[in-house]
Design an enzyme around this catalytic site. Structure first.
Site, short mmCIF file in Angstrom:
data_model
loop_
_atom_site.label_atom_id
_atom_site.label_comp_id
_atom_site.label_asym_id
_atom_site.label_seq_id
_atom_site.Cartn_x
_atom_site.Cartn_y
_atom_site.Cartn_z
NE ARG A 102 35.21 100.30 -56.30
CZ ARG A 102 35.43 99.56 -57.37
NH1 ARG A 102 34.53 98.65 -57.74
NH2 ARG A 102 36.52 99.71 -58.10
CE LYS A 162 35.21 103.91 -57.53
NZ LYS A 162 36.47 104.62 -57.22
CG HIS A 213 37.45 101.60 -49.23
ND1 HIS A 213 36.41 101.35 -50.10
CD2 HIS A 213 38.55 101.77 -50.02
CE1 HIS A 213 36.85 101.39 -51.34
NE2 HIS A 213 38.16 101.64 -51.31
NE ARG A 227 37.79 98.26 -53.19
CZ ARG A 227 37.54 97.62 -54.33
NH1 ARG A 227 36.80 96.51 -54.31
NH2 ARG A 227 38.00 98.06 -55.48
CG HIS A 236 41.56 98.28 -58.66
ND1 HIS A 236 42.57 97.89 -57.81
CD2 HIS A 236 40.64 98.91 -57.89
CE1 HIS A 236 42.27 98.26 -56.58
NE2 HIS A 236 41.11 98.89 -56.60
CE1 TYR A 243 44.43 97.52 -50.88
CE2 TYR A 243 44.25 97.66 -53.26
CZ TYR A 243 43.75 97.92 -52.00
OH TYR A 243 42.57 98.58 -51.87
#
Length: 297
Positions: A148, A172, A243, A246, A269, A278
């Protein structure tokens, strides 16, 4: 009676101190709850009078204001967690969000560059110049790792383990992960560290890997601005953001046979359903290739 604004302030404090949420996450909750507080003040609704109808009226008002579907979804999530907190703390007796259904999420596939477009973009920076060499290293790292942009700008020199072919990053939820970095990206990072970065930082002591013209930490806005200029120079007409690289990273390795769980780990994730987006991109590309090449398509 405790005001809604005071309760929001207490909740935000709880998110920082008790939950340890990142500043960006706390800011999102703050923005969402600020909108809700403003709506309550405008409608002259007291805390004890908040029920299902009040919440639905608020969400309807946001929809009429043309707030994006994703933002409405985030509002519902923010309110749900806020009222859970209020009930647990004994501030309210009834949680109005228990009667509110979460709106269905509109699945929109992100823009992805083709391998040819990625190659064109990577070759665009003028690597004979300090900033050009830096930009090439940045693009190579982004495409090689799927970081990110917030993770990229916060990379420190101490996070590099190029001899092992990995870098450390904090994603995150303050979760640390190790991400492989390929030989090509490593080569450009080493060139940047040897030839470019010393010219930019001069005598400054800066722990961050990527720096701007003044030798200070590069910002997310700086990355975005530089990328827009490079995309234009490369002649790419798609709407490319940090992004996008990514997304392209994830899509391309899936198309080349990578396991979905591995891609989940690489991207950081928490939920594999996020990564499954994806697979839709890969299937979309498979369908396009089929139609283009099969004689009876």
């Amino acid at each position: 009676m405790t005001s809604i604004n005071n309760l929001v302030a207490d909740y935000l404090h709880y998110l920082v101190v008790e939950r340890g949420l990142a500043a960006n996450s706390v800011a999102s909750y703050q923005n969402d709850l600020k909108k809700f507080s403003a709506f309550l003040a405008e409608q002259k609704v007291e805390l004890t009078a908040i029920d299902k109808k009040v919440v639905l009226d608020f969400l309807e008002a946001q929809t009429k204001a043309k707030l994006a579907n994703a933002s409405i979804l985030r509002l519902v999530t923010s309110l749900r967690k806020f009222f859970q907190y209020l009930v647990e703390e004994g501030k309210v007796e009834v949680d109005p969000m228990l009667l509110i259904d979460t709106p269905k999420k509109k699945v929109s596939l992100p823009e992805v560059l083709s391998p040819k477009e990625v190659e064109a973009l990577l070759k665009t920076p003028k690597t004979g110049e300090a900033l050009g060499l830096r930009d090439r290293a940045i693009l190579e790292v982004m495409y090689a790792t799927g970081l990110r942009v917030s993770e990229l700008v916060n990379l420190k020199l101490a996070d590099l383990h190029l001899e092992l072919g990995i870098i450390q990053t904090i994603g995150k939820g303050q979760k640390e992960r190790l991400v492989p970095i390929g030989d090509v990206a490593s080569k450009w990072v080493k060139l940047y560290l040897k030839q470019s970065r010393p010219k930019l930082v001069k005598q400054k002591r800066n722990p961050y890997l990527f720096v701007n013209f003044h030798g200070n930490q590069l910002t997310r806005q700086g990355i975005w601005k530089n990328l827009k200029a490079l995309v234009k120079q490369a002649g790419i007409e798609k709407n490319v953001t940090p992004h996008t690289l990514r997304h392209s990273f994830a899509t391309h390795i899936l198309e080349n046979g990578a396991d979905l769980r591995i891609v989940q780990e690489l991207l950081g994730h928490a939920d594999i359903s996020t990564t499954q987006l994806y697979t839709h991109l890969s299937k979309k590309r498979l369908s396009a290739v089929y139609k283009q090449n099969h004689p009876r398509a």
